[in-house]
Design a protein around this motif. Structure first.
Motif, PDB file in Angstrom:
ATOM      1  N   ASP A  37     -53.642  53.178  36.038  1.00  0.00           N
ATOM      2  CA  ASP A  37     -53.368  54.604  35.874  1.00  0.00           C
ATOM      3  C   ASP A  37     -53.371  54.931  34.390  1.00  0.00           C
ATOM      4  O   ASP A  37     -52.604  54.345  33.612  1.00  0.00           O
ATOM      5  N   VAL A  38     -54.239  55.844  34.006  1.00  0.00           N
ATOM      6  CA  VAL A  38     -54.339  56.272  32.613  1.00  0.00           C
ATOM      7  C   VAL A  38     -53.405  57.456  32.408  1.00  0.00           C
ATOM      8  O   VAL A  38     -53.503  58.471  33.111  1.00  0.00           O
ATOM      9  N   VAL A  39     -52.486  57.313  31.456  1.00  0.00           N
ATOM     10  CA  VAL A  39     -51.497  58.355  31.180  1.00  0.00           C
ATOM     11  C   VAL A  39     -51.948  59.140  29.957  1.00  0.00           C
ATOM     12  O   VAL A  39     -52.114  58.582  28.864  1.00  0.00           O
ATOM     13  N   ALA A  49     -51.061  55.982  27.343  1.00  0.00           N
ATOM     14  CA  ALA A  49     -50.652  54.673  27.854  1.00  0.00           C
ATOM     15  C   ALA A  49     -51.526  54.277  29.035  1.00  0.00           C
ATOM     16  O   ALA A  49     -52.187  55.120  29.662  1.00  0.00           O
ATOM     17  N   LEU A  50     -51.510  52.990  29.332  1.00  0.00           N
ATOM     18  CA  LEU A  50     -52.172  52.434  30.510  1.00  0.00           C
ATOM     19  C   LEU A  50     -51.126  51.751  31.366  1.00  0.00           C
ATOM     20  O   LEU A  50     -50.342  50.929  30.875  1.00  0.00           O
ATOM     21  N   ARG A  51     -51.103  52.101  32.657  1.00  0.00           N
ATOM     22  CA  ARG A  51     -50.166  51.476  33.596  1.00  0.00           C
ATOM     23  C   ARG A  51     -50.951  50.556  34.531  1.00  0.00           C
ATOM     24  O   ARG A  51     -51.866  51.001  35.218  1.00  0.00           O
ATOM     25  N   HIS A  52     -50.570  49.282  34.525  1.00  0.00           N
ATOM     26  CA  HIS A  52     -51.283  48.269  35.295  1.00  0.00           C
ATOM     27  C   HIS A  52     -50.444  47.781  36.470  1.00  0.00           C
ATOM     28  O   HIS A  52     -49.227  47.581  36.333  1.00  0.00           O
ATOM     29  N   PHE A 129     -47.010  46.461  34.457  1.00  0.00           N
ATOM     30  CA  PHE A 129     -46.642  46.680  33.051  1.00  0.00           C
ATOM     31  C   PHE A 129     -47.360  47.908  32.512  1.00  0.00           C
ATOM     32  O   PHE A 129     -48.346  48.371  33.079  1.00  0.00           O
ATOM     33  N   GLU A 130     -46.828  48.418  31.416  1.00  0.00           N
ATOM     34  CA  GLU A 130     -47.410  49.580  30.745  1.00  0.00           C
ATOM     35  C   GLU A 130     -47.642  49.224  29.286  1.00  0.00           C
ATOM     36  O   GLU A 130     -46.784  48.619  28.639  1.00  0.00           O
ATOM     37  N   GLY A 146     -60.602  48.748  31.193  1.00  0.00           N
ATOM     38  CA  GLY A 146     -60.736  47.814  32.303  1.00  0.00           C
ATOM     39  C   GLY A 146     -59.830  46.617  32.132  1.00  0.00           C
ATOM     40  O   GLY A 146     -58.962  46.581  31.253  1.00  0.00           O
ATOM     41  N   VAL A 147     -60.045  45.621  32.992  1.00  0.00           N
ATOM     42  CA  VAL A 147     -59.262  44.392  32.982  1.00  0.00           C
ATOM     43  C   VAL A 147     -60.223  43.222  33.177  1.00  0.00           C
ATOM     44  O   VAL A 147     -61.107  43.279  34.029  1.00  0.00           O
ATOM     45  N   TYR A 148     -60.061  42.171  32.372  1.00  0.00           N
ATOM     46  CA  TYR A 148     -60.901  40.993  32.559  1.00  0.00           C
ATOM     47  C   TYR A 148     -60.182  39.757  32.004  1.00  0.00           C
ATOM     48  O   TYR A 148     -59.347  39.852  31.113  1.00  0.00           O
ATOM     49  N   ASP A 149     -60.507  38.612  32.568  1.00  0.00           N
ATOM     50  CA  ASP A 149     -59.951  37.340  32.124  1.00  0.00           C
ATOM     51  C   ASP A 149     -61.027  36.604  31.330  1.00  0.00           C
ATOM     52  O   ASP A 149     -62.061  36.226  31.889  1.00  0.00           O
ATOM     53  N   PRO A 150     -60.834  36.396  30.012  1.00  0.00           N
ATOM     54  CA  PRO A 150     -61.866  35.741  29.210  1.00  0.00           C
ATOM     55  C   PRO A 150     -62.150  34.303  29.618  1.00  0.00           C
ATOM     56  O   PRO A 150     -63.179  33.755  29.234  1.00  0.00           O
TER      57      PRO A 150
END
Length: 220
Positions: A37-39, A49-52, A129-130, A146-150
């Motif tokens: 969620d983009v705040v 903020a970004l809420r994950h 988390f935020e 976005g979200v990614y695992d390196p």
């Protein structure tokens, strides 16, 4: 490994998730469904903020339960959940909390989240988390989130476009969920991918080219 230096008492499950050295035949071993969620700021002109929220698969969640269930009552009480949260908070610091945040192709520096919350619901581990950018992101140009695992060890996926949400976006902006095709992503980035990536992509930071992204474009 950075994670082991940071949290020497970590259980094997979270060590594998957050700091595993992955072989060349790398592929995800842990899976999570995500929501972002983009705040926006009060004036709806900035990203504040970004809420994950990440909901992990049953197998990994049960492994975490076994690792952190100190009193062996087959549940995670508040203290045990707090230990899980603290472990993840410390561990993800070296990986920017798996966040991808760019403006016009340039990385945006994010503040570490003040805290991470852990919950266990329907036999699944849930992490919330935020985080905030060091400076609010102006709604201008090409913003990608976005979200990614390196390490390529964890697949964190947005199963529905609606799970990448932003409320109150101004009319000058458009919102698009981009789901890269792996073959196309490789072809488009062939010039920048090194031999090291093809031999062992873990830790090269190039897994972000495959990540699902929320693209926000704003024009005056």
């Amino acid at each position: 490994m950075p994670f082991e230096r940071t949290v020497p008492k970590v259980g094997a499950a979270l060590a594998a998730l957050l700091a595993c050295t992955v072989p060349a035949s790398v592929h995800p071993h842990v899976f999570a469904e995500a929501r972002l969620d983009v705040v926006l700021g009060a004036d709806h002109q900035t990203v504040k903020a970004l809420r994950h929220l990440w909901r992990f698969d049953d197998l990994f969640s049960s492994t975490v339960l076994m690792e952190f269930d100190a009193n062996a009552d087959l549940r995670l009480d508040d203290d045990e959940l707090q230990e899980v949260a603290n472990t993840i908070h410390a561990s993800l610091a070296d990986f920017n909390y798996f966040q991808l945040v760019t403006v016009d192709g340039k990385d945006v520096k994010m503040k570490p989240p003040a805290a991470i919350m852990a919950n266990f619901e329907n036999n699944q581990l849930i992490i919330l988390f935020e985080s905030e950018p060091e400076t609010p992101i102006q709604l201008a140009g090409d913003i990608r989130l976005g979200v990614y695992d390196p390490t390529f060890y964890t697949a964190i996926d947005f199963t529905e476009d609606a799970n990448m949400a932003v409320d109150g976006l101004p009319s000058i902006c458009t919102r698009t969920v981009v789901r890269p095709d792996p073959d196309t992503a490789l072809a488009e980035n062939q010039q920048t991918l090194t031999e090291a990536f093809f031999n062992d992509p873990a830790g090269t930071d190039m897994s972000k080219i495959f990540a699902t992204k929320l693209e926000i474009k704003c024009h005056a």
